[in-house]
Design a protein around this motif. Structure first.
Motif, PDB file in Angstrom:
ATOM      1  N   ASN A 122      56.308  37.289  58.054  1.00 49.25           N
ATOM      2  CA  ASN A 122      55.366  38.339  58.458  1.00 49.25           C
ATOM      3  C   ASN A 122      53.981  37.766  58.748  1.00 49.25           C
ATOM      4  N   ASN A 123      53.961  36.658  59.452  1.00 49.63           N
ATOM      5  CA  ASN A 123      52.728  35.966  59.860  1.00 49.63           C
ATOM      6  C   ASN A 123      51.881  35.464  58.690  1.00 49.63           C
ATOM      7  N   GLN A 124      52.508  35.280  57.532  1.00 48.59           N
ATOM      8  CA  GLN A 124      51.799  34.729  56.380  1.00 48.59           C
ATOM      9  C   GLN A 124      52.614  33.581  55.805  1.00 48.59           C
ATOM     10  N   TYR A 125      51.906  32.551  55.319  1.00 52.15           N
ATOM     11  CA  TYR A 125      52.581  31.416  54.732  1.00 52.15           C
ATOM     12  C   TYR A 125      52.985  31.729  53.292  1.00 52.15           C
ATOM     13  N   VAL A 126      54.240  31.424  52.975  1.00 54.48           N
ATOM     14  CA  VAL A 126      54.773  31.582  51.617  1.00 54.48           C
ATOM     15  C   VAL A 126      55.008  30.169  51.084  1.00 54.48           C
ATOM     16  N   SER A 127      54.321  29.813  49.994  1.00 56.62           N
ATOM     17  CA  SER A 127      54.450  28.477  49.416  1.00 56.62           C
ATOM     18  C   SER A 127      55.833  28.237  48.832  1.00 56.62           C
ATOM     19  N   SER A 128      56.202  26.981  48.721  1.00 56.77           N
ATOM     20  CA  SER A 128      57.462  26.614  48.072  1.00 56.77           C
ATOM     21  C   SER A 128      57.485  27.188  46.656  1.00 56.77           C
ATOM     22  N   HIS A 129      58.665  27.660  46.238  1.00 57.50           N
ATOM     23  CA  HIS A 129      58.791  28.260  44.905  1.00 57.50           C
ATOM     24  C   HIS A 129      60.262  28.290  44.510  1.00 57.50           C
ATOM     25  N   LEU A 130      60.552  28.857  43.349  1.00 51.75           N
ATOM     26  CA  LEU A 130      61.922  28.954  42.839  1.00 51.75           C
ATOM     27  C   LEU A 130      62.367  30.413  42.779  1.00 51.75           C
ATOM     28  N   HIS A 131      63.629  30.630  43.129  1.00 51.05           N
ATOM     29  CA  HIS A 131      64.255  31.927  42.921  1.00 51.05           C
ATOM     30  C   HIS A 131      65.183  31.818  41.717  1.00 51.05           C
ATOM     31  N   ASN A 189      54.235  36.266  40.919  1.00 54.94           N
ATOM     32  CA  ASN A 189      54.427  34.950  40.313  1.00 54.94           C
ATOM     33  C   ASN A 189      54.820  34.019  41.451  1.00 54.94           C
ATOM     34  N   LYS A 190      53.882  33.191  41.870  1.00 57.14           N
ATOM     35  CA  LYS A 190      54.066  32.330  43.041  1.00 57.14           C
ATOM     36  C   LYS A 190      54.914  31.098  42.746  1.00 57.14           C
ATOM     37  N   ILE A 191      55.201  30.824  41.480  1.00 56.78           N
ATOM     38  CA  ILE A 191      55.992  29.653  41.091  1.00 56.78           C
ATOM     39  C   ILE A 191      57.485  29.988  41.050  1.00 56.78           C
ATOM     40  N   CYS A 192      57.829  31.109  40.402  1.00 53.28           N
ATOM     41  CA  CYS A 192      59.231  31.511  40.283  1.00 53.28           C
ATOM     42  C   CYS A 192      59.313  33.005  40.028  1.00 53.28           C
ATOM     43  N   HIS A 193      60.369  33.610  40.532  1.00 50.63           N
ATOM     44  CA  HIS A 193      60.607  35.038  40.309  1.00 50.63           C
ATOM     45  C   HIS A 193      62.074  35.355  40.555  1.00 50.63           C
TER      46      HIS A 193
END
Length: 190
Positions: free
Chosen positions: A122-131, A41-45
């Motif tokens: 780890n050399n990958q982009y992680v988009s903005s999201h919510l924890h 879930n790229k939006i929140c987890h």
């Protein structure tokens, strides 16, 4: 799925207005979103954090986080584990090198929804999201040896409660740390 976690959050008594609002949002997300225990879930987890104190409850154990270049609490992603207390303990041990950490409370100590800016990991982009974060109050012996986890942090250190806001570079987290210390003060008085 989520029955125990949902029940824990539902039964949690908010400490302040931030927790009251965040609890309502999290309960709503549990009803409407999929994969909240997974980074899929790229939006929140869900994540689990720890407020690790010494036996006298006068110090907090912090790590110097590589991504945020700031002293911060320990914690990590649920990664499909519903028992967030276990996640918080596992992450605390991994990030500090401590072999023995005990929960002071079995139940949730704090909840908060945290914003995470986009970043490289780890050399990958992680988009903005919510924890959707759940925090647990843990205790450890400050005499035990500490070790860094080089892929995540560059330091592990005990700080006096009053110094936490001074050592954190993250303005948004200072508010959370202040709340955790106020809760600790209330807990010790009660």
């Amino acid at each position: 799925m989520f029955f125990n976690l949902k029940k824990e959050i539902y039964n949690y008594l908010p400490f302040n207005e931030q927790e009251k609002v965040d609890k309502e949002v999290i309960l709503n997300l549990l009803e409407t979103e999929d994969n909240l225990l997974s980074r899929e879930n790229k939006i929140c987890h869900f994540t689990a954090s720890s407020w690790i104190v010494n036996k006298d409850k006068t110090k907090v154990l912090m790590i110097h986080h590589n991504i945020y270049n700031s002293w911060s609490w320990t914690g990590g992603h649920a990664d499909n584990e519903e028992n967030l207390l276990e996640v918080s303990i596992k992450e605390a041990k991994e990030e500090t090198g401590l072999k023995s950490i005990s929960p002071i409370l079995e139940e949730i100590y704090s909840i908060e929804i945290l914003t995470v800016d986009g970043h490289m990991k780890n050399n990958q982009y992680v988009s903005s999201h919510l924890h959707l974060n759940v925090t647990y109050l843990l205790e450890a012996d400050e005499e035990n040896p500490l070790y860094i986890k080089p892929d995540e942090n560059s330091g592990v250190q005990w700080f006096e409660l009053k110094d936490i806001e001074k050592v954190s570079n993250e303005e948004n987290m200072k508010v959370i740390y202040r709340k955790l210390n106020k809760k600790l003060e209330s807990f010790c008085e009660g």
